[in-house]
Write an enzyme that holds these catalytic residues in place. Structure first.
Site: not given
Ligand code: ATP
Ligand code: MG
Length: 138
Positions: A9, A49, A112, A115, A126
């Site tokens: 990212k 997303y 973070n 992804h 994807e």
């Molecule tokens: P990713 O899908 O990016 O691999 P993930 O599966 O661990 O991560 P998801 O729940 O799918 O997490 O959320 C997608 C992304 O949205 C997260 O990686 C993060 O960047 C963002 N995100 C998730 N929760 C929050 C939050 N509470 N506040 C801000 N951003 C968030």
């Molecule tokens: Mg996810």
């Protein structure tokens, strides 16, 4: 062997961490079988997303993902989806295990660093959004 989709990212590309993250991926035994650095468009990020459209952080997430370049990747391993999620670590780096990418590099829950797909079905969707079959060389 199976495949998963990964994104390094903007928070990580901005800090020049592509190689360090790839070293963790390869050190864990996953193979990078496709990789390209791109600037994601708003349309691409919103489609990618789409499942999070109703979440309060959706606008912030799309803004972040389009803010600077990302590196999109296809990773190959035995059970690639869970294997990569294990080395990524928890979504919130405060909860991520020692040695995981997010524990090592992530700034906060939004920034973070990586992804990874959450199922084989989503991995296929994807991967197809960013790569054609001939661009993936296993
Ligand atoms: P990713 O899908 O990016 O691999 P993930 O599966 O661990 O991560 P998801 O729940 O799918 O997490 O959320 C997608 C992304 O949205 C997260 O990686 C993060 O960047 C963002 N995100 C998730 N929760 C929050 C939050 N509470 N506040 C801000 N951003 C968030
Ligand atoms: Mg996810």
């Amino acid at each position: 062997m199976s495949r998963t989709f990964s994104i390094i990212k903007p928070d990580a590309t901005r800090r020049n961490l592509t190689g360090k993250i790839n070293a963790v991926i390869e050190g864990a035994g996953l193979r990078i079988v496709a990789q390209r650095r791109i600037r994601m468009t708003r349309e691409q990020a919103e489609a990618f997303y789409g499942v999070h459209k109703e979440r309060p952080f959706f606008g912030e997430l799309v803004a972040q993902m389009t803010s600077e370049p990302v590196v999109v990747q296809v990773l190959e391993a035995d059970n690639a989806v869970p294997a990569y999620r294990e080395i990524m670590g928890a979504t919130n780096p405060e909860n991520a295990a020692e040695g995981t990418i997010r524990k090592l590099f992530a700034l906060n829950v939004g920034e973070n660093s990586v992804h990874g797909s959450d199922s084989d079905e989503n991995a296929a969707i994807e991967i197809a959004q960013f790569f054609s079959d001939d661009q993936i060389v296993g």
